[in-house]
Motif scaffolding. Structure first.
Motif, PDB file in Angstrom:
ATOM      1  N   ASP A   1       0.852  -1.193   0.000  1.00  0.00           N
ATOM      2  CA  ASP A   1       0.000   0.000   0.000  1.00  0.00           C
ATOM      3  C   ASP A   1       0.886   1.241   0.000  1.00  0.00           C
ATOM      4  OD1 ASP A   1      -2.188  -1.587   0.144  1.00  0.00           O
ATOM      5  OD2 ASP A   1      -2.624  -1.199   2.262  1.00  0.00           O
ATOM      6  N   ILE A   2       0.453   2.264  -0.718  1.00  0.00           N
ATOM      7  CA  ILE A   2       1.240   3.488  -0.656  1.00  0.00           C
ATOM      8  C   ILE A   2       1.045   4.132   0.708  1.00  0.00           C
ATOM      9  CG2 ILE A   2       1.185   3.989  -3.139  1.00  0.00           C
ATOM     10  CD1 ILE A   2      -0.929   6.183  -2.393  1.00  0.00           C
ATOM     11  N   ASP A   3       2.115   4.789   1.165  1.00  0.00           N
ATOM     12  CA  ASP A   3       2.043   5.544   2.408  1.00  0.00           C
ATOM     13  C   ASP A   3       1.748   6.988   2.046  1.00  0.00           C
ATOM     14  OD1 ASP A   3       2.501   7.046   4.648  1.00  0.00           O
ATOM     15  OD2 ASP A   3       4.337   5.987   5.227  1.00  0.00           O
ATOM     16  N   PRO A   4       0.579   7.504   2.405  1.00  0.00           N
ATOM     17  CA  PRO A   4       0.235   8.865   1.968  1.00  0.00           C
ATOM     18  C   PRO A   4       1.192   9.926   2.510  1.00  0.00           C
ATOM     19  CG  PRO A   4      -1.391   8.020   3.536  1.00  0.00           C
ATOM     20  CD  PRO A   4      -0.498   6.880   3.185  1.00  0.00           C
ATOM     21  N   HIS A   5       1.944   9.601   3.523  1.00  0.00           N
ATOM     22  CA  HIS A   5       2.858  10.582   4.123  1.00  0.00           C
ATOM     23  C   HIS A   5       4.261  10.534   3.526  1.00  0.00           C
ATOM     24  CE1 HIS A   5       0.172  11.996   7.308  1.00  0.00           C
ATOM     25  NE2 HIS A   5      -0.295  10.760   7.329  1.00  0.00           N
ATOM     26  N   ALA A   6       4.557   9.493   2.789  1.00  0.00           N
ATOM     27  CA  ALA A   6       5.902   9.389   2.217  1.00  0.00           C
ATOM     28  C   ALA A   6       5.980  10.214   0.935  1.00  0.00           C
ATOM     29  CB  ALA A   6       6.218   7.920   1.919  1.00  0.00           C
ATOM     30  N   PRO A   7       7.162  10.657   0.571  1.00  0.00           N
ATOM     31  CA  PRO A   7       7.309  11.442  -0.658  1.00  0.00           C
ATOM     32  C   PRO A   7       6.932  10.592  -1.870  1.00  0.00           C
ATOM     33  CG  PRO A   7       9.357  11.467   0.620  1.00  0.00           C
ATOM     34  CD  PRO A   7       8.442  10.471   1.259  1.00  0.00           C
ATOM     35  N   VAL A   8       6.234  11.205  -2.807  1.00  0.00           N
ATOM     36  CA  VAL A   8       5.910  10.480  -4.029  1.00  0.00           C
ATOM     37  C   VAL A   8       7.190  10.290  -4.834  1.00  0.00           C
ATOM     38  CG1 VAL A   8       5.290  12.590  -5.288  1.00  0.00           C
ATOM     39  CG2 VAL A   8       4.383  10.378  -6.040  1.00  0.00           C
ATOM     40  N   ALA A   9       7.317   9.124  -5.430  1.00  0.00           N
ATOM     41  CA  ALA A   9       8.524   8.791  -6.187  1.00  0.00           C
ATOM     42  C   ALA A   9       8.140   8.208  -7.542  1.00  0.00           C
ATOM     43  CB  ALA A   9       9.383   7.797  -5.428  1.00  0.00           C
ATOM     44  N   HIS A  10       9.153   8.032  -8.370  1.00  0.00           N
ATOM     45  CA  HIS A  10       8.966   7.430  -9.697  1.00  0.00           C
ATOM     46  C   HIS A  10       8.090   8.293 -10.597  1.00  0.00           C
ATOM     47  CE1 HIS A  10      11.257   4.111  -8.294  1.00  0.00           C
ATOM     48  NE2 HIS A  10      10.414   3.873  -7.320  1.00  0.00           N
ATOM     49  N   LEU A  11       8.317   9.601 -10.473  1.00  0.00           N
ATOM     50  CA  LEU A  11       7.686  10.555 -11.398  1.00  0.00           C
ATOM     51  C   LEU A  11       8.668  10.903 -12.507  1.00  0.00           C
ATOM     52  CD1 LEU A  11       6.101  13.244  -9.031  1.00  0.00           C
ATOM     53  CD2 LEU A  11       5.059  11.136  -9.928  1.00  0.00           C
ATOM     54  N   SER A  12       8.138  11.127 -13.685  1.00  0.00           N
ATOM     55  CA  SER A  12       8.908  11.767 -14.744  1.00  0.00           C
ATOM     56  C   SER A  12       8.963  13.271 -14.471  1.00  0.00           C
ATOM     57  CB  SER A  12       8.245  11.512 -16.090  1.00  0.00           C
ATOM     58  OG  SER A  12       6.965  12.120 -16.113  1.00  0.00           O
ATOM     59  N   PHE A  13       9.872  13.938 -15.149  1.00  0.00           N
ATOM     60  CA  PHE A  13       9.898  15.413 -15.124  1.00  0.00           C
ATOM     61  C   PHE A  13       8.543  15.950 -15.549  1.00  0.00           C
ATOM     62  CE2 PHE A  13      10.517  19.261 -17.736  1.00  0.00           C
ATOM     63  CZ  PHE A  13      11.166  20.111 -16.840  1.00  0.00           C
ATOM     64  N   PHE A  14       7.928  15.296 -16.525  1.00  0.00           N
ATOM     65  CA  PHE A  14       6.640  15.782 -17.031  1.00  0.00           C
ATOM     66  C   PHE A  14       5.571  15.761 -15.939  1.00  0.00           C
ATOM     67  CE2 PHE A  14       8.371  13.877 -21.127  1.00  0.00           C
ATOM     68  CZ  PHE A  14       8.775  15.107 -21.644  1.00  0.00           C
ATOM     69  N   GLU A  15       5.572  14.685 -15.174  1.00  0.00           N
ATOM     70  CA  GLU A  15       4.582  14.568 -14.098  1.00  0.00           C
ATOM     71  C   GLU A  15       4.876  15.561 -12.981  1.00  0.00           C
ATOM     72  OE1 GLU A  15       5.568  10.419 -14.307  1.00  0.00           O
ATOM     73  OE2 GLU A  15       3.449   9.886 -14.032  1.00  0.00           O
ATOM     74  N   ALA A  16       6.147  15.721 -12.647  1.00  0.00           N
ATOM     75  CA  ALA A  16       6.517  16.695 -11.612  1.00  0.00           C
ATOM     76  C   ALA A  16       6.068  18.088 -12.033  1.00  0.00           C
ATOM     77  CB  ALA A  16       8.033  16.651 -11.391  1.00  0.00           C
ATOM     78  N   ASP A  17       6.315  18.416 -13.294  1.00  0.00           N
ATOM     79  CA  ASP A  17       5.956  19.740 -13.811  1.00  0.00           C
ATOM     80  C   ASP A  17       4.437  19.929 -13.829  1.00  0.00           C
ATOM     81  OD1 ASP A  17       6.674  22.180 -15.678  1.00  0.00           O
ATOM     82  OD2 ASP A  17       5.120  21.022 -16.733  1.00  0.00           O
ATOM     83  N   ALA A  18       3.710  18.912 -14.250  1.00  0.00           N
ATOM     84  CA  ALA A  18       2.248  19.022 -14.311  1.00  0.00           C
ATOM     85  C   ALA A  18       1.660  19.146 -12.913  1.00  0.00           C
ATOM     86  CB  ALA A  18       1.657  17.811 -15.037  1.00  0.00           C
ATOM     87  N   TYR A  19       2.229  18.374 -11.971  1.00  0.00           N
ATOM     88  CA  TYR A  19       1.736  18.484 -10.598  1.00  0.00           C
ATOM     89  C   TYR A  19       1.923  19.906 -10.082  1.00  0.00           C
ATOM     90  CZ  TYR A  19       1.013  18.063  -5.671  1.00  0.00           C
ATOM     91  OH  TYR A  19       0.542  18.275  -4.406  1.00  0.00           O
ATOM     92  N   ALA A  20       3.113  20.456 -10.331  1.00  0.00           N
ATOM     93  CA  ALA A  20       3.402  21.802  -9.831  1.00  0.00           C
ATOM     94  C   ALA A  20       2.427  22.815 -10.428  1.00  0.00           C
ATOM     95  CB  ALA A  20       4.845  22.180 -10.154  1.00  0.00           C
ATOM     96  N   ARG A  21       2.138  22.669 -11.705  1.00  0.00           N
ATOM     97  CA  ARG A  21       1.200  23.613 -12.341  1.00  0.00           C
ATOM     98  C   ARG A  21      -0.188  23.468 -11.714  1.00  0.00           C
ATOM     99  NH1 ARG A  21       2.658  22.520 -17.111  1.00  0.00           N
ATOM    100  NH2 ARG A  21       4.247  24.146 -17.097  1.00  0.00           N
ATOM    101  N   TRP A  22      -0.584  22.235 -11.510  1.00  0.00           N
ATOM    102  CA  TRP A  22      -1.890  21.981 -10.883  1.00  0.00           C
ATOM    103  C   TRP A  22      -1.945  22.609  -9.491  1.00  0.00           C
ATOM    104  CZ3 TRP A  22      -2.759  18.819  -6.499  1.00  0.00           C
ATOM    105  CH2 TRP A  22      -4.112  18.520  -6.232  1.00  0.00           C
ATOM    106  N   ALA A  23      -0.800  22.577  -8.791  1.00  0.00           N
ATOM    107  CA  ALA A  23      -0.753  23.075  -7.415  1.00  0.00           C
ATOM    108  C   ALA A  23      -0.548  24.586  -7.361  1.00  0.00           C
ATOM    109  CB  ALA A  23       0.370  22.364  -6.655  1.00  0.00           C
ATOM    110  N   GLY A  24      -0.539  25.246  -8.506  1.00  0.00           N
ATOM    111  CA  GLY A  24      -0.346  26.697  -8.512  1.00  0.00           C
ATOM    112  C   GLY A  24       1.077  27.097  -8.189  1.00  0.00           C
ATOM    113  N   ALA A  25       1.983  26.214  -8.441  1.00  0.00           N
ATOM    114  CA  ALA A  25       3.384  26.489  -8.136  1.00  0.00           C
ATOM    115  C   ALA A  25       4.228  26.149  -9.373  1.00  0.00           C
ATOM    116  CB  ALA A  25       3.825  25.675  -6.922  1.00  0.00           C
ATOM    117  N   ARG A  26       5.475  25.965  -9.179  1.00  0.00           N
ATOM    118  CA  ARG A  26       6.367  25.576 -10.281  1.00  0.00           C
ATOM    119  C   ARG A  26       7.511  24.763  -9.706  1.00  0.00           C
ATOM    120  NH1 ARG A  26      10.917  28.532  -9.578  1.00  0.00           N
ATOM    121  NH2 ARG A  26      10.753  30.656  -8.753  1.00  0.00           N
TER     122      ARG A  26
END
Lengths: 428, 428, 428, 428
Positions: free
Chosen positions: C280-305
């Protein structure tokens, strides 16, 4: 590929009038198309119409005019390579997949090229009266051009199918049909003679005439219809691996096939794209645009099988006429496999017929088959691998072009021809 | 891809005359081309001229006319998808690689589409006198169209390069050149202000204006010439992996690169294909049609490096004029990086300039960069990955289009633009 | 690729004990794996463990032992090619994609190869006391080996992820976590000094130390967690093109991404595959195994960069310790970006840390960067194209290996590393 | 693919001793291989030895043990998918191209799996004395296992061929040969009976026995030798398109074929890789590792053609023995096509024979062929498309496995089997 032929016949005497008629029909097929329509290539297997117009001319120039007209000046020396389809014996070829990158020569240039070669052909046709070899070459060139007439129709249809506006390439409309119930035509076991005989023209791959042993079987009196095929789809035909050859199932999965090429399901009904645009399918018309894999799977689902090309030929040969198109035009009933066909014209009387019919026969040389010497020998023989024979003719076939012994052939995944299916069954 | 822009400026007042002039120049570029020339697509990265003619019109229709002209009737509703390049915010797009499968609408249809939209634009330009947002949108549309003017030249050149006859796409001939010796222009370390400032139009990716720290460096006064690049080739440049980035060496091996795109070696000399056909290379003219990889390898071979985009901008900004083309047309000497350029016209005065110059800068947002809301925000920002910035302008750039702060960008393996190289060196 | 390094440091004196310790840790990582586990290659980007064991040895043999031990006999001359990763200066390389076709040498052979080279290294380490160049080379080799230690973990994890039985590669279990709330760490605009300084070892790509201008910004105190990332998924993050870079959206569509690599949704919950199997994923642990694309999209979604690599470095540099792992092991609170980390051991104390963090910085040379001469210069510089910098360290990083100035780098679609995302925001 | 078979025979009574002997031979073939050797997959067409060991066991488990042993506990339920080759009727399959990504189960696990299933098979063999259906299934499983024995040899040979060290997979050495001169064995035209008859085991694709018409022809008394084939190469065979089928010439160009698979030219002589490593070719031994395309081109060059499978069968059937291997072992002269063969052992007496011989016959069902119901029916029938029949046996074929009526089949570009060529000629 239905690209070639070899002078197997000893026809003598080609009138220039016949030459002109065949050439004119090619132009007539291209007439409703714009220069843009004629320049595009929708896939490596299909060629631009402009290329067909030029290549058929190149054939006469290369094999008839250049060797026999000592005053002939090539229209453009670059065409030797540009419009060579696959004749290694002639030399290099422009890559097949790049035929659609050629905006120059323009369509007008190619039409001028046709006229340029035609000008010399007048005298060549006269010479052919006393030169049976020449006559056979010209006859071959005309049959070759008729094959490309069919490809013009199939290739433009494919091109337009990729256009989201679904434009019609020809004016007209399919006439409504009434399919007759299937009759099963029985044939006892025995030795049969198959392949072309006689002096009339035939392609080299239709001979030599030879004997084969056939077991007891029966053949359906007409091809499978759209309505019958729709029942196969509705019964999960595209989701049941047990109905398919292994390579066929791979194709279904990889290409996500769920219906014949050009079929679309929307608003609770099937429609199909064709030369007249997007239209409702006619449940009584023969199903077309099937791959060998789909034809084979349908037959298995129906508790039958594909006929061999010889089974087809033997039953078809019982017809009183050798001309498939004429038979269909007469719309008469015969005891042969040839179902009565409504004349479906592509642009009036240009074409009539049904669908090419996949057989279970791998395309292979007949016993004693020899290719002609030189480049002309590259017509048919070198393609005898991993292709399957289709028999009959289609709505896109030139009138009078096909024969009972005619062997069309395509790879088993090809779908852009008017290719359908007729059932056969063993009798024990 | 140089496809878009966003209304970063607050320009007010677009005369309809200016609108007409830009639109007319697009037609002038297409004028010597046939309908066939305009329909073909030579690779997924390049589009048919007909598509460029339609897409630039679609841009005005979609972003200016449709939202603001309540009497406007779409020319053809299918164009919304067919000529949408990549605006997901607008909706679906016809697949990029299939733009060359569209023979209908015809070229004439597309010209009528242009006229149809132009008819509404007259009133829109008048409204823009009192509506700075509208004015900015129209200005953006005009700059967008100018970008596609350059692509028309590069894409047709690529198409014709695939034709074995090597036809010229434009009448004319490159004037002979005399390259000046390279001077090295020095720049001390310090903080520099870069990016667009002021009210004049610029694309959104040129701002915000901001500070960067630059180390002490020097920049060559002119781009590398064909003759200099030929020396790199002769020295084994394409056979020495130590000169190349790893991905560059992979490209050299996989695509068998041995010279710039369009160069051919025969009869003991280099020739290059271009808008005027196949011609001897001019050793004094700037080398063009290099990938980033080749520009980088050349620089390493020459004991130098590529400049960053900011180094380029700072030195170029010392020019007395902001207009790259004007500077070159005056052919005057300045203390900037802009070498005197012989006006090389593509069809008379249509274009003049040199080559776009690869920089070492990855295409990335400037600090504080924000995309506009809505589909218009898809112009530039979403392409900021795995592309490199080119600065300057080329012979194919529309007059007055480029700026000192202008950021062109392409993937590092792209070669079909007029892309060259200027050297930089560290000073310690 | 995190494959190499160059002797930028002037370290003197490497004890053989340190050499042995690093070498032993590599073996310890491989110890729970069978010969079969060590022989397989799951994709071209990942190498077999056996290859890592051999290549790290090849490095010492090629750059240290062979040039300096005149009595040295190669263990097997074929290894020169077989275990050369990408050093064109050394000669040919066995194709990267075929590293998994080598059953011989066996794992036992490779272990004997390691011992053979180690035998000579004892004396080389002693010589290094008086030879700073040699000491630097050995230090480089050890850091190189530590990089491959991380790759052993990531590559085996990827291999096992392709096994439908989802076997664990290491015994153990992630400890439950409690994520702290995010604090935003502010940094005013100004000139910052970045890059490695001092005599301690660093890779060549970490220098030269130089100045950069940074605008006013703030950085999150910890990386994004699995729970936060799951909210992005639930909000349609993978179905909204406006959140993605264009190449990123292409990847989402073509590869059908809908979650980080290794995540599986079943029975109403997310699980993720890792070294300990499917959990099971641990919701408190850092998310891993992201591409740069996913990291970038997440940041945009979160109103950040994404932060730039220099923003990251400047804030991280406020830490009282330069050792990322030590900091995390102390689990202490600091004012730096380094969140307290629970020591997550891969096999006891072998590794501890979090995730590598994608930055918005394209991997490029620092001003004044020079590669070393010869093959050793191929370490880092030639990979500076189309890759993005990651900062930090991961649970798979060797203890003490990373630094504040450390630059990890991967192509933007890479996902098999422990790669996550930390947010940044402009302040105006 | 030579993967399957169906219970066409009504064999009763399988001794457990025979079962054990076949199973033991499989293990004997794997005995000299390491766990690493057994885990790797060199191409999608070839499988890891470990997979062969498991799949043959899966076959008995799935079709014999599980349905008939009510106390049977599956060794591992995951194996149902993991070791299913292509039986859609059984369910999902692990992707074929990913068989080499499975390090767990280990080789030891798979050996334990074999023992687990064998334990139940003892009683099943006894039951088969009174259950002819069961006996037929077991016999099928044993023949299936023998087919995989051949694939173990061909697949390991291919794997080791990709290893630059060219390791031998088996101890031994080819004995020197003396090829007899070719005799031409004549066969008059007439009806022939072909296909399997009688109660002995045969695969379903060998029947029904049926009549065919054969024209007058002659067949060479032995296959083409390495020396003869080298003359074809020396005569430019691989550079003359007129000798090749069109698809064959495409393969020659695209894959740069210039000799049989595994041949290498260096130091003025040909060597070939095989189970004993890299050795000089023996000019008297039959040429092997030809594609159908090469066999066909050679025949054309030699003024002959490939035989049909029925021509081969009719002449071979004149032999006094039905056992191809025994005949060759006796090394005696007969009037059949079977040339005297030196017993070439793969590991002692494990295998003896020559090469499989390509025929011109597309792999197709015999008249009246019906597949068995259920998953077992997927053995042969679904592969009858785009493959060509090979007749005979090879050095890698299990002793006693082949028959005069045996139909091996592969796609025309397959080269990693021991596939050679025998000539035929028309007589008119």
């Amino acid at each position: 590929m239905l690209d070639t032929a070899t002078p197997a016949s000893r026809t003598a005497g080609i009138t220039y009038a016949r030459y002109c008629a065949v050439r004119a029909r090619t132009l007539a097929l291209a007439a409703p198309l714009s220069a843009e329509d004629c320049a595009l290539q929708s896939m490596p297997d299909a060629s631009p119409v402009k290329w067909h117009l030029a290549h058929t001319t190149w054939f006469f120039e290369t094999f008839v005019v250049a060797p026999r007209d000592r005053f002939y000046e090539p229209f453009d020396p670059a065409f030797k390579v540009l419009f060579n389809s696959y004749y290694n014996g002639i030399g290099e070829q422009h890559p097949r997949a790049e035929r659609g990158l050629i905006s120059r020569p323009t369509l007008d240039d190619v039409l001028a090229y046709r006229a340029h070669v035609d000008a010399s052909m007048s005298a060549r046709c006269t010479e052919a009266d006393n030169d049976s070899t020449l006559a056979a070459l010209i006859e071959l060139g005309l049959n070759h051009e008729e094959q490309h007439q069919e490809l013009i129709v199939t290739d433009v249809t494919h091109l337009f199918s990729r256009n989201p506006a679904h434009p019609a390439s020809f004016a007209g409309r399919d006439a409504p049909r009434t399919a007759t119930p299937v009759r099963w035509i029985e044939c006892p076991a025995g030795i049969a003679n198959v392949g072309h005989a006689g002096d009339a023209f035939a392609f080299d791959n239709e001979g030599p005439r030879h004997r084969v042993w056939l077991e007891h079987f029966e053949l359906a009196s007409r091809p499978v219809t759209n309505g019958e095929y729709a029942a196969f789809i509705a019964d999960g035909g595209y989701r049941r691996p047990e109905l398919w050859l292994s390579l066929g199932w791979d194709a279904v999965c990889a290409r996500q096939w769920s219906a014949p090429l050009y079929w679309q399901f929307a608003d609770e009904r099937w429609r199909a794209f064709g030369p007249y645009g997007l239209q409702d399918i006619d449940p009584h018309a023969p199903v077309a645009h099937l791959s060998f894999f789909e034809a084979d799977a349908y037959a298995r689902w129906a508790g039958a099988r594909l006929p061999t090309e010889f089974e087809w030929e033997v039953v078809a040969g019982r017809s009183t006429s050798d001309d498939l198109q004429s038979t269909s035009r007469r719309n008469g009933q015969t005891d042969s496999l040839l179902a009565p066909r409504t004349p479906i014209g592509v642009r009036g009387d240009i074409a009539a017929g049904e669908v090419w019919e996949w057989t279970s026969s791998s395309y292979a040389p007949y016993p004693g088959f020899r290719t002609a010497g030189g480049a002309i020998g590259e017509y048919n023989g070198k393609f005898m691998c991993n292709q399957y024979v289709l028999r009959g003719a289609s709505i896109a076939t030139a009138p009078g072009h096909s024969r009972i012994t005619y062997r069309n052939f395509f790879p088993p995944d090809a779908r852009w021809q008017w290719s359908g299916v007729r059932l056969a069954r063993d009798i024990r």
